[in-house]
Design a protein around this motif. Sequence first.
Motif, mmCIF file in Angstrom:
data_model
loop_
_atom_site.group_PDB
_atom_site.id
_atom_site.type_symbol
_atom_site.label_atom_id
_atom_site.label_comp_id
_atom_site.label_asym_id
_atom_site.label_seq_id
_atom_site.Cartn_x
_atom_site.Cartn_y
_atom_site.Cartn_z
ATOM 1 N N THR A 1 1.016 -1.091 -0.063
ATOM 2 C CA THR A 1 0.010 0.003 -0.107
ATOM 3 C C THR A 1 0.969 1.089 -0.090
ATOM 4 O OG1 THR A 1 -1.744 -1.076 1.105
ATOM 5 C CG2 THR A 1 -1.702 1.346 1.414
ATOM 6 N N ALA B 1 -3.901 7.760 0.918
ATOM 7 C CA ALA B 1 -3.617 6.427 1.000
ATOM 8 C C ALA B 1 -4.129 5.494 -0.314
ATOM 9 C CB ALA B 1 -3.990 5.560 2.033
ATOM 10 N N ALA C 1 -4.075 1.630 -2.695
ATOM 11 C CA ALA C 1 -3.628 0.099 -2.732
ATOM 12 C C ALA C 1 -3.189 0.056 -4.092
ATOM 13 C CB ALA C 1 -4.686 -0.631 -2.020
ATOM 14 N N TRP C 2 -3.848 0.830 -4.974
ATOM 15 C CA TRP C 2 -3.724 0.499 -6.329
ATOM 16 C C TRP C 2 -2.494 1.427 -7.006
ATOM 17 C CZ3 TRP C 2 -9.819 0.362 -7.797
ATOM 18 C CH2 TRP C 2 -10.431 -0.790 -6.777
ATOM 19 N N GLY D 1 -6.446 7.523 4.215
ATOM 20 C CA GLY D 1 -7.382 6.919 3.045
ATOM 21 C C GLY D 1 -8.666 6.926 3.463
ATOM 22 N N HIS E 1 0.088 -3.806 3.558
ATOM 23 C CA HIS E 1 -0.653 -4.468 2.456
ATOM 24 C C HIS E 1 -1.951 -4.554 2.807
ATOM 25 C CE1 HIS E 1 3.255 -5.595 0.558
ATOM 26 N NE2 HIS E 1 3.653 -5.638 1.724
ATOM 27 N N TYR E 2 -2.907 -3.446 2.193
ATOM 28 C CA TYR E 2 -4.287 -3.471 2.629
ATOM 29 C C TYR E 2 -5.166 -4.341 1.936
ATOM 30 C CZ TYR E 2 -8.459 -0.623 4.113
ATOM 31 O OH TYR E 2 -9.473 -0.557 4.692
ATOM 32 N N PHE F 1 -4.994 -4.745 7.655
ATOM 33 C CA PHE F 1 -3.579 -4.716 6.587
ATOM 34 C C PHE F 1 -2.918 -5.990 7.001
ATOM 35 C CE2 PHE F 1 -4.740 -0.391 7.203
ATOM 36 C CZ PHE F 1 -4.202 0.314 6.134
ATOM 37 N N ASN G 1 -5.872 -6.914 -3.676
ATOM 38 C CA ASN G 1 -5.284 -5.753 -3.145
ATOM 39 C C ASN G 1 -4.216 -5.679 -2.121
ATOM 40 O OD1 ASN G 1 -7.189 -3.369 -3.118
ATOM 41 N ND2 ASN G 1 -6.975 -3.468 -0.938
ATOM 42 N N HIS G 2 -3.648 -6.580 -1.687
ATOM 43 C CA HIS G 2 -2.359 -6.698 -0.927
ATOM 44 C C HIS G 2 -1.152 -6.928 -1.704
ATOM 45 C CE1 HIS G 2 -3.201 -10.982 -1.222
ATOM 46 N NE2 HIS G 2 -2.247 -11.336 -0.604
#
Lengths: 190, 190
Positions: free
Chosen positions: A22, A37, A39-40, A88, A173-174, A180, B18-19
């Motif tokens: 993330t 924030a 994640a992508w 986020g 890592h969300y 996470f 996502n992670h």
Amino acid sequence: MNQHIAPVELSKSYRLLNHGPTVLVSAQHNDEVNVMAAAWACALEFSPAKVTVVLDKTTKTRELVEKSGYFALQVPCYEQLNMVHQLGNISQFDDPEKLQTCKTEVFYQENYSVPLVSGSIGWLICKLIPEAHNQQTHDLFIGSVIAAWADTRVFRDGHWHFSEEHKNLKSLHYIAGGTFYLIGEEVKAE
Amino acid sequence: MNQHIAPVELSKSYRLLNHGPTVLVSAQHNDEVNVMAAAWACALEFSPAKVTVVLDKTTKTRELVEKSGYFALQVPCYEQLNMVHQLGNISQFDDPEKLQTCKTEVFYQENYSVPLVSGSIGWLICKLIPEAHNQQTHDLFIGSVIAAWADTRVFRDGHWHFSEEHKNLKSLHYIAGGTFYLIGEEVKAE
């Protein structure tokens, strides 16, 4: 200023993102600074180094990226867990003091006017490659990496060295809903 | 057939990626089947669910995606470590028997002719959204997720449940040169 920050070769900067952390996206236009924030975010090309990041139309950070033509991706760590989650979930459109609310401090590297988030473990300053279709249709932004740094306690010689010794510096890592995962154990293929 | 496979709602399929795990990309055109490893795959939209993946012009899998208009992303796990690394380093152009060489077995879900890699922990079947500029200029492919499944031992109720109990089913996060990290410990923001 963090004494552990060292430059990362641009051709190896993809490795800061390769394991899928993330990220925090920061940008500045005139006096307006924001951080969100995401994640992508993903590497797109080795050399010249490029990245992609998805920035929703409802975000203030997107506006600053579009106006300034620059953004930074940074890799936050376990120590920043609650801040990352807040960054986020709060929009600067709703809370103009978002960065104070989230206790987010930024710093600048010499010759760059892009704000970087203190306490992160990796930083990539990116110049937007404007692509109207991707930005409008997919919320997808492409950037050319023009400078990168990392915290030498966990990234040196072009490789991450995550360990229990520096657990607070592990990447996040969300998944969803405040959950996470930390990055785990190193394993090597034969 | 893995008795632990269960469907994942499309609106939650982004959580499989996502992670930031390293993925396997599979595709088929007529009788030609191939699988490659890729670190640069990412969610693009929640609903309708979309993904991006970078497919280099030198890869056979890219040719099969372009010809068939479909691909699958799957999330491999620790148990598949050596296979994943081989799938990322051997081209089917050089070794026509690549899948046998890598000991990669594929299976099919009813009504879909896209091959899926046995032993993975998550699977997303995607319909290519053809975009010539992204494909040619950036090697970037966008897909609409049309079906998804996961291994219920580690993904259920829309969430990952990685644990030491099923260490062999932890996702892999690639750095470089055969070095990966396993996903680690779950942490929750306040």
